[in-house]
Scaffold this active site. Sequence first.
Site, PDB file in Angstrom:
ATOM      1  N   CYS A 344       0.777  -1.238   0.000  1.00  0.00           N
ATOM      2  CA  CYS A 344       0.000   0.000   0.000  1.00  0.00           C
ATOM      3  C   CYS A 344       0.810   1.290   0.000  1.00  0.00           C
ATOM      4  O   CYS A 344       0.479   2.198  -0.769  1.00  0.00           O
ATOM      5  CB  CYS A 344      -1.050   0.002   1.104  1.00  0.00           C
ATOM      6  SG  CYS A 344      -0.749  -1.083   2.482  1.00  0.00           S
ATOM      7  N   ARG A 373       6.709 -11.365   5.200  1.00  0.00           N
ATOM      8  CA  ARG A 373       6.229 -11.139   6.563  1.00  0.00           C
ATOM      9  C   ARG A 373       6.779 -12.218   7.465  1.00  0.00           C
ATOM     10  O   ARG A 373       6.844 -13.381   7.086  1.00  0.00           O
ATOM     11  CB  ARG A 373       4.695 -11.188   6.602  1.00  0.00           C
ATOM     12  CG  ARG A 373       4.044 -10.102   5.777  1.00  0.00           C
ATOM     13  CD  ARG A 373       2.539 -10.199   5.842  1.00  0.00           C
ATOM     14  NE  ARG A 373       1.946  -9.218   4.940  1.00  0.00           N
ATOM     15  CZ  ARG A 373       0.633  -9.122   4.702  1.00  0.00           C
ATOM     16  NH1 ARG A 373      -0.199  -9.952   5.305  1.00  0.00           N
ATOM     17  NH2 ARG A 373       0.172  -8.207   3.870  1.00  0.00           N
ATOM     18  N   GLN A 391       0.941 -11.198  -3.121  1.00  0.00           N
ATOM     19  CA  GLN A 391      -0.454 -10.800  -2.904  1.00  0.00           C
ATOM     20  C   GLN A 391      -1.056 -10.358  -4.221  1.00  0.00           C
ATOM     21  O   GLN A 391      -0.397  -9.675  -4.996  1.00  0.00           O
ATOM     22  CB  GLN A 391      -0.486  -9.587  -1.976  1.00  0.00           C
ATOM     23  CG  GLN A 391      -0.595  -9.878  -0.530  1.00  0.00           C
ATOM     24  CD  GLN A 391      -0.841  -8.591   0.235  1.00  0.00           C
ATOM     25  OE1 GLN A 391      -0.163  -7.593   0.006  1.00  0.00           O
ATOM     26  NE2 GLN A 391      -1.796  -8.615   1.127  1.00  0.00           N
ATOM     27  N   ASP A 393      -2.958  -7.872  -4.993  1.00  0.00           N
ATOM     28  CA  ASP A 393      -3.355  -6.691  -4.251  1.00  0.00           C
ATOM     29  C   ASP A 393      -4.007  -5.677  -5.182  1.00  0.00           C
ATOM     30  O   ASP A 393      -3.765  -5.679  -6.381  1.00  0.00           O
ATOM     31  CB  ASP A 393      -2.078  -6.070  -3.664  1.00  0.00           C
ATOM     32  CG  ASP A 393      -2.341  -5.368  -2.355  1.00  0.00           C
ATOM     33  OD1 ASP A 393      -3.505  -5.275  -1.961  1.00  0.00           O
ATOM     34  OD2 ASP A 393      -1.357  -4.916  -1.741  1.00  0.00           O
ATOM     35  N   HIS A 395      -5.415  -1.366  -4.779  1.00  0.00           N
ATOM     36  CA  HIS A 395      -5.836  -0.230  -3.959  1.00  0.00           C
ATOM     37  C   HIS A 395      -6.723   0.663  -4.801  1.00  0.00           C
ATOM     38  O   HIS A 395      -6.388   0.995  -5.927  1.00  0.00           O
ATOM     39  CB  HIS A 395      -4.617   0.514  -3.414  1.00  0.00           C
ATOM     40  CG  HIS A 395      -3.860  -0.311  -2.436  1.00  0.00           C
ATOM     41  ND1 HIS A 395      -2.736  -1.020  -2.772  1.00  0.00           N
ATOM     42  CD2 HIS A 395      -4.121  -0.603  -1.130  1.00  0.00           C
ATOM     43  CE1 HIS A 395      -2.323  -1.692  -1.723  1.00  0.00           C
ATOM     44  NE2 HIS A 395      -3.132  -1.459  -0.713  1.00  0.00           N
ATOM     45  N   LYS A 475     -12.990  -4.338   7.740  1.00  0.00           N
ATOM     46  CA  LYS A 475     -12.839  -5.119   6.517  1.00  0.00           C
ATOM     47  C   LYS A 475     -13.957  -6.126   6.328  1.00  0.00           C
ATOM     48  O   LYS A 475     -14.672  -6.472   7.267  1.00  0.00           O
ATOM     49  CB  LYS A 475     -11.502  -5.849   6.543  1.00  0.00           C
ATOM     50  CG  LYS A 475     -11.378  -6.818   7.701  1.00  0.00           C
ATOM     51  CD  LYS A 475     -10.093  -7.626   7.613  1.00  0.00           C
ATOM     52  CE  LYS A 475      -9.987  -8.585   8.785  1.00  0.00           C
ATOM     53  NZ  LYS A 475      -8.823  -9.466   8.710  1.00  0.00           N
ATOM     54  N   HIS A 521      -8.315  -1.145   0.388  1.00  0.00           N
ATOM     55  CA  HIS A 521      -7.356  -2.221   0.109  1.00  0.00           C
ATOM     56  C   HIS A 521      -8.154  -3.452  -0.263  1.00  0.00           C
ATOM     57  O   HIS A 521      -9.196  -3.706   0.317  1.00  0.00           O
ATOM     58  CB  HIS A 521      -6.533  -2.602   1.342  1.00  0.00           C
ATOM     59  CG  HIS A 521      -5.855  -1.465   2.008  1.00  0.00           C
ATOM     60  ND1 HIS A 521      -4.504  -1.311   1.971  1.00  0.00           N
ATOM     61  CD2 HIS A 521      -6.339  -0.433   2.740  1.00  0.00           C
ATOM     62  CE1 HIS A 521      -4.173  -0.236   2.669  1.00  0.00           C
ATOM     63  NE2 HIS A 521      -5.271   0.324   3.142  1.00  0.00           N
TER      64      HIS A 521
END
Length: 647
Positions: A344, A373, A391, A393, A395, A475, A521
């Site tokens: 992000c 991570r 990911q 991902d 945004h 979320k 996200h």
Amino acid sequence: MSDSPIQITLPDGSQREYPRGVTGREIALSIGKKLAKAALGIQVDGLVQDLSRPIEADASVAIVTREAPEALELLRHSAAHIMADAVKRIYPEARLWKGPAIQDERYGFYYDIDLGEKKLGKEDLPAIEMLMRKIVKADLPFERKVVSRAEALKTAERLEEQFKTRTIHRIPEGEDISFYDHGDFTDLCTGPHIPSTGKLGEGFGVLSIAGAYIDDDASQRMLTRIYGNAFPDKATWEAHKKALEEALKRDHRRLGKDLDLYSSMGEFGGGLILWHPKGGFVRHKMEEFWRNEHLAGGYDLVYSPHIAKADLWATSGHLDFYKESMYAPMEVDGQPYLLKPMNCPFHVMMYKSTRRSYREFPMRWAELGTVYRYEGAGMLHGLLRVRGFTQDDAHLFVRPDQLEEEIKRVLDFVLSILRAFGFEDFHLELSTQPEKSVGGDEIWETATAALKVALDDSGIDYGVDEGGGAFYGPKIDVKIKDCLGRFWQCSTIQADFNLPDRFDMTYTGEDGKKHRPIMIHRALLGSLERFFGILIEHYAGVFPLWLAPKQVAVLSVGERHEAFTEKAQAELTALGIRSEMDLGSDKVGAKVRKHLWQEKIQFVAVVGDKEVEAGKLALRHRVDGDLGLFSPGEMAAEIQKRVEART
RNA sequence: GCUAGCGUAGCUCAAUUGGUAGAGCUCCGGUUUUGUAAACCGGAGGUUAUGGGUUCAAGUCCCAUCGCUAGCUCCA
């Protein structure tokens, strides 16, 4: 008035009068002998209770029989007691902690027990299960006793169950303190239980052992946890054991190795995945599909680096709230840099690279971004829990007036993509503000409300996980159900009112003034690694033709068929069909076994005399069987048809 | 990280109470050219996870390290 009768309403709506203090057993018996025999408990105004509990007031009741869904918890919790009894008989020094019924794919109950110096192994489990069956056979009645706190403490002391003493002190004032006995076994317990040990039947067993802390607190003593499960009957239990075996056969770690899809770095670095050529191909198709769908869905594709200065992570708040999951900094030109745990902040920087206008929204930026991570060594698990992963991902930046609409749109998009992979059942969950969070309460409420509207509008049932949100926003999580009935969490859609603030993101509105955008996200498959693992298990290693590394194996019968086989394969390749060829001197049976069953390729095409003469190949599908003779062109069409159907 | 269990050939597993590390599959070479779930013969493949220790002798016993597995949320 205490002797006046009470009105009992039965599930069919009929009402009957019973003397005050009537028990569930008596009610069942008054309805029918058979029902009384099948009864395990009684639901009084929705609450499951012992059959022996007197009912003191008007109530709606339902007898809980073995088959009732409510029976499972009764059976399982009672099984836990019986197991504890068995363990204490074998190991008199055992001290009991907790033994609840649980909802898990594998296990129905456990008991946490302190066994002192004794180390329990898998080989000790059959003896426990055998003794349990003996206790069941003895058909000892479960008896409930309500006692005062002082009496309870005395009982715990007499039993030398010091953990129970601890528990008794925790029971709030005013709550009943009860013990349940069966035979010589006594346990502090709220119940309810089945009437007697015999009612457990034969549908139960002991499954595995593990360690567990008291109160889930790592500084406390670790106990031995013994897991088991119980079902209404033997057949269901046997089926459950079979399903466990089936799940084992589908284990992505097993199949990943057998099918040469991936390996993990093992001693060179836990939780890091090597995608072998075949796994890599599946990933390629996943990504290809993903990119195409995103471009068609109004997204732009972006890319960002793996490291950035610590300053960026300080601004984003990750250094405050996510530090324990991040790796130690590395030094570049005297400056600390950190490996990214999320994408992000980079997308935010992209946003800030120029001035933004209200006309640009909504902006949808998607990236297959690889993040790292830290996960505790014991958390790692095949492809499902790793330390480095990609990911999928995205945004989204929206104006406040677009938030609801955009979240609805994302939810639709997520579900349509998951359906393409063969998932039909979903469970949605809304997670709200956790204890550790940034941003004000007001901002949280606004965002949460927006997600709620989108969820309500979707028409799909959802649950609420209070306090389960990320530190930067509430979320929606999407869980998918695979063909073994297991749920997996993949997708997540998170509103974020925080990062735009931290990075002071703005756009120029219609009014010429500066405004704050809202960020969403969104991960859809979750991570490619994890989703791949789920897919392997969902498909049991047999990939649908659109994903499969090889769609067909082309086999020759004998030496004289080689030329035609090679020509046919070349034609198939030219037609876009992914095939592998086997001209070896194995018998046809061996070749079929290898490609169809071991490599789990969906089709084999055999070339012998007949086929060469006809200029065709004999096509066989692993499920549909012999499909007859096909020219390469016809085969390509047949396979293409199935590719489009995603089978 | 913690508890328990495990670590022998690429894979699946053997190896009496501590006494010369083996088999099948895979792989390689040869024979065979085969009709839909395993053709035959031969060969290669190991510092028994790693490092220490005990012992005349260690895959086996002890210690440490690394790795793997199950679990460490859901009311006594």
